[in-house]
Write an enzyme that holds these catalytic residues in place. Sequence first.
Site, PDB file in Angstrom:
ATOM      1  N   LYS A   7       0.815  -1.160   0.047  1.00 45.62           N
ATOM      2  CA  LYS A   7      -0.019   0.132  -0.042  1.00 45.62           C
ATOM      3  C   LYS A   7       0.878   1.291  -0.093  1.00 45.62           C
ATOM      4  CE  LYS A   7      -2.248  -1.297   3.731  1.00 45.62           C
ATOM      5  NZ  LYS A   7      -1.960  -2.758   3.913  1.00 45.62           N
ATOM      6  N   ARG A  85      -9.884   1.540   7.878  1.00 49.23           N
ATOM      7  CA  ARG A  85      -9.511   0.385   7.950  1.00 49.23           C
ATOM      8  C   ARG A  85     -10.513  -0.537   8.876  1.00 49.23           C
ATOM      9  NH1 ARG A  85      -3.470   0.049   7.106  1.00 49.23           N
ATOM     10  NH2 ARG A  85      -2.706  -1.752   8.177  1.00 49.23           N
ATOM     11  N   ARG A 124      10.393  -9.767   3.840  1.00 49.39           N
ATOM     12  CA  ARG A 124      10.509  -8.372   3.717  1.00 49.39           C
ATOM     13  C   ARG A 124      11.774  -7.787   4.641  1.00 49.39           C
ATOM     14  NH1 ARG A 124       5.586  -4.238   3.704  1.00 49.39           N
ATOM     15  NH2 ARG A 124       5.310  -4.918   6.001  1.00 49.39           N
ATOM     16  N   ARG A 157      10.521  -5.660   9.892  1.00 50.93           N
ATOM     17  CA  ARG A 157       9.622  -4.903  10.919  1.00 50.93           C
ATOM     18  C   ARG A 157       9.219  -5.883  11.952  1.00 50.93           C
ATOM     19  NH1 ARG A 157       5.157  -1.566   7.189  1.00 50.93           N
ATOM     20  NH2 ARG A 157       3.821  -2.825   8.570  1.00 50.93           N
ATOM     21  N   ARG A 168      -2.168  -9.717  12.054  1.00 48.72           N
ATOM     22  CA  ARG A 168      -2.660  -8.823  11.172  1.00 48.72           C
ATOM     23  C   ARG A 168      -3.756  -9.388   9.940  1.00 48.72           C
ATOM     24  NH1 ARG A 168       3.167  -6.923   9.083  1.00 48.72           N
ATOM     25  NH2 ARG A 168       1.947  -5.320   7.912  1.00 48.72           N
TER      26      ARG A 168
HETATM   27  P1  AMP Z   1       0.346  -1.070   7.534  1.00 53.59           P
HETATM   28  O1  AMP Z   1       2.002  -0.826   7.125  1.00 53.59           O
HETATM   29  O2  AMP Z   1      -0.377  -0.436   6.708  1.00 53.59           O
HETATM   30  O3  AMP Z   1      -0.060  -2.687   7.393  1.00 53.59           O
HETATM   31  O4  AMP Z   1       0.199  -0.773   8.986  1.00 53.59           O
HETATM   32  C1  AMP Z   1       0.815  -1.149  10.023  1.00 53.59           C
HETATM   33  C2  AMP Z   1      -0.011  -1.123  11.451  1.00 53.59           C
HETATM   34  O5  AMP Z   1      -0.524   0.281  11.662  1.00 53.59           O
HETATM   35  C3  AMP Z   1      -1.357  -2.057  11.325  1.00 53.59           C
HETATM   36  O6  AMP Z   1      -1.065  -3.386  11.701  1.00 53.59           O
HETATM   37  C4  AMP Z   1      -1.952  -1.187  12.380  1.00 53.59           C
HETATM   38  O7  AMP Z   1      -1.591  -1.533  13.729  1.00 53.59           O
HETATM   39  C5  AMP Z   1      -1.680   0.221  12.385  1.00 53.59           C
HETATM   40  N1  AMP Z   1      -2.764   0.834  11.422  1.00 53.59           N
HETATM   41  C6  AMP Z   1      -2.199   1.539  10.245  1.00 53.59           C
HETATM   42  N2  AMP Z   1      -3.487   2.248   9.771  1.00 53.59           N
HETATM   43  C7  AMP Z   1      -4.378   2.047  10.713  1.00 53.59           C
HETATM   44  C8  AMP Z   1      -5.689   2.119  10.857  1.00 53.59           C
HETATM   45  N3  AMP Z   1      -6.546   3.100   9.804  1.00 53.59           N
HETATM   46  N4  AMP Z   1      -6.618   1.678  11.692  1.00 53.59           N
HETATM   47  C9  AMP Z   1      -5.939   1.158  12.918  1.00 53.59           C
HETATM   48  N5  AMP Z   1      -4.721   0.611  12.682  1.00 53.59           N
HETATM   49  C10 AMP Z   1      -3.741   1.065  11.697  1.00 53.59           C
END
Ligand code: AMP
Length: 216
Positions: A7, A85, A124, A157, A168
């Site tokens: 993303k 989300r 990754r 990460r 996740r």
């Molecule tokens: P991502 O890199 O987009 O997978 O986001 C990493 C982490 O950030 C997620 O596993 C959540 O802990 C947090 N996160 C990111 N965006 C949101 C959101 N809109 N709502 C809740 N948690 C979020």
Amino acid sequence: GPPGVGKGTRAEFLSRALGACPLSTVDVFRAAHGKTAAPGAAMAAAQACMTHGDLVPDQIVLDLIGERGRCLRCSGGFMLDGFPRTVAQAQALDALLAKERLRLDAVINYELPTEEVVARLGGRLVCPACKAVFHVKTCAPRVAGICDQCGGPLTQRADDHPEAVRVRLEAYHTATEPVADYYRAQGLLVSIAANDTPGDILAHTLDALVARGLPV
Ligand code: AMP
């Protein structure tokens, strides 16, 4: 899209191609976390959720997004990355947009099979300094463990470890997939297969936006 679909990278390419102001929830969390040496209780809780792979509670996300309201009024338009989300976040966004007399042009959903998600996240590597992303098999750095771009050390990460990936994926299925249904019902959802090259994915996305009548 699911974790590991890319993303952040897709959003970076797209916002450059469209000239739209990018607003990424993960970047907002990181910026808020870095502001003070001792983060407030809410930010510490958000950080713990991210490390374990859980979603950050809606209220914390909405407070932080609310502080960035000016991004929504950017003359080139705005692009949200990683938000909303949950359906509650989507409803709150609708209310915020209605107040600002704005509307969404499209909601892009990048699709990737679960086996591919697991393979991507497991290998990754990221550069904490310049944010470059590598993969031990499919996009290995020239020197193992070292960033090609800035020479910094690469790390995994915390939330790419197997247990956090499981959490996740579960959060994605239970909380985020219903968001796709929410926007499908509004006729806004644009689904794009994300197992192509980055250039092809961008081209398919732009084509889909043009097909919806967006000036791209
Ligand atoms: P991502 O890199 O987009 O997978 O986001 C990493 C982490 O950030 C997620 O596993 C959540 O802990 C947090 N996160 C990111 N965006 C949101 C959101 N809109 N709502 C809740 N948690 C979020």
